[in-house]
Motif scaffolding. Sequence first.
Motif, PDB file in Angstrom:
ATOM      1  N   ASN A   3     -76.068 -29.597 -77.536  1.00 31.10           N
ATOM      2  CA  ASN A   3     -74.977 -29.230 -77.455  1.00 31.10           C
ATOM      3  C   ASN A   3     -74.833 -29.210 -78.220  1.00 31.10           C
ATOM      4  OD1 ASN A   3     -72.139 -28.026 -76.529  1.00 31.10           O
ATOM      5  ND2 ASN A   3     -71.771 -30.014 -75.537  1.00 31.10           N
ATOM      6  N   VAL A   5     -74.357 -28.378 -82.772  1.00 26.37           N
ATOM      7  CA  VAL A   5     -74.240 -27.130 -83.840  1.00 26.37           C
ATOM      8  C   VAL A   5     -74.943 -27.318 -84.872  1.00 26.37           C
ATOM      9  CG1 VAL A   5     -72.268 -25.814 -84.104  1.00 26.37           C
ATOM     10  CG2 VAL A   5     -72.078 -26.258 -82.157  1.00 26.37           C
ATOM     11  N   ASP A  38     -62.321 -28.629 -81.277  1.00 24.50           N
ATOM     12  CA  ASP A  38     -63.795 -28.645 -80.400  1.00 24.50           C
ATOM     13  C   ASP A  38     -64.731 -27.094 -81.466  1.00 24.50           C
ATOM     14  OD1 ASP A  38     -63.421 -30.762 -79.275  1.00 24.50           O
ATOM     15  OD2 ASP A  38     -62.762 -29.765 -76.784  1.00 24.50           O
ATOM     16  N   TYR A  56     -67.456 -20.279 -81.188  1.00 25.87           N
ATOM     17  CA  TYR A  56     -68.028 -21.542 -80.366  1.00 25.87           C
ATOM     18  C   TYR A  56     -67.029 -22.410 -79.651  1.00 25.87           C
ATOM     19  CZ  TYR A  56     -71.557 -23.874 -77.332  1.00 25.87           C
ATOM     20  OH  TYR A  56     -71.902 -23.974 -76.327  1.00 25.87           O
ATOM     21  N   THR A  58     -67.358 -25.627 -77.963  1.00 23.67           N
ATOM     22  CA  THR A  58     -68.377 -26.251 -77.068  1.00 23.67           C
ATOM     23  C   THR A  58     -67.676 -26.605 -75.597  1.00 23.67           C
ATOM     24  OG1 THR A  58     -67.768 -28.262 -78.183  1.00 23.67           O
ATOM     25  CG2 THR A  58     -69.242 -27.174 -79.801  1.00 23.67           C
ATOM     26  N   TYR A  61     -68.534 -23.594 -73.951  1.00 23.83           N
ATOM     27  CA  TYR A  61     -69.707 -22.752 -73.877  1.00 23.83           C
ATOM     28  C   TYR A  61     -69.013 -21.452 -74.761  1.00 23.83           C
ATOM     29  CZ  TYR A  61     -71.937 -26.970 -72.134  1.00 23.83           C
ATOM     30  OH  TYR A  61     -72.558 -28.353 -71.794  1.00 23.83           O
TER      31      TYR A  61
END
Length: 133
Positions: A3, A5, A38, A56, A58, A61
Amino acid sequence: MRNDVPQLWESAESFRRLVQVDTSLDGIAAAFDLENDDAQYRVFTEEEGIACVVVYFTGLYQLGVWVRPNLRGLRRSRAWVGQAILELNVRPIFSVVKNHNDASLALFSSLGFRKLHQLPSKGADVVLTFDRL
C-alpha cells in the motif's frame, strides 16, 4: 499486497501547489477531490506540459484519470494508466466511472478492469475493479 506509493507519485499537498501554478489544469479541480490528503498523483508530461494525471486514493484503493482535453481520443492514455497500475502494484484497484463515459469505460476495460456494480439511477456511476496480479 503493498500500500505504499512509489516515489514517482506526488503527494496531495505537492499536487495542489502544481495545480495552482498551471492554469491549464483548471479541469482537474473539478475532476478530483484535491483536499483528500490520502490521494497520490502520478503526473505524465509531454512537451506542452502535463498530459495525464492518474490519482490514487490509498484508503479506498480507487484510481481516477484526467487527460488534457486536446489529447483525449488519441488512445495514448492506456499507456499512462497502465504504467501507473504497474507502479502501484496494489490489488484490487477500483474506479468509478460515469455510465455515459464510453471513453473511460473502454480505457479501463482495455486494461483488464471489469464491471463490479452499477448504481441504480439514471446516468449512474459504474464501479469497476482490477484484481489481476
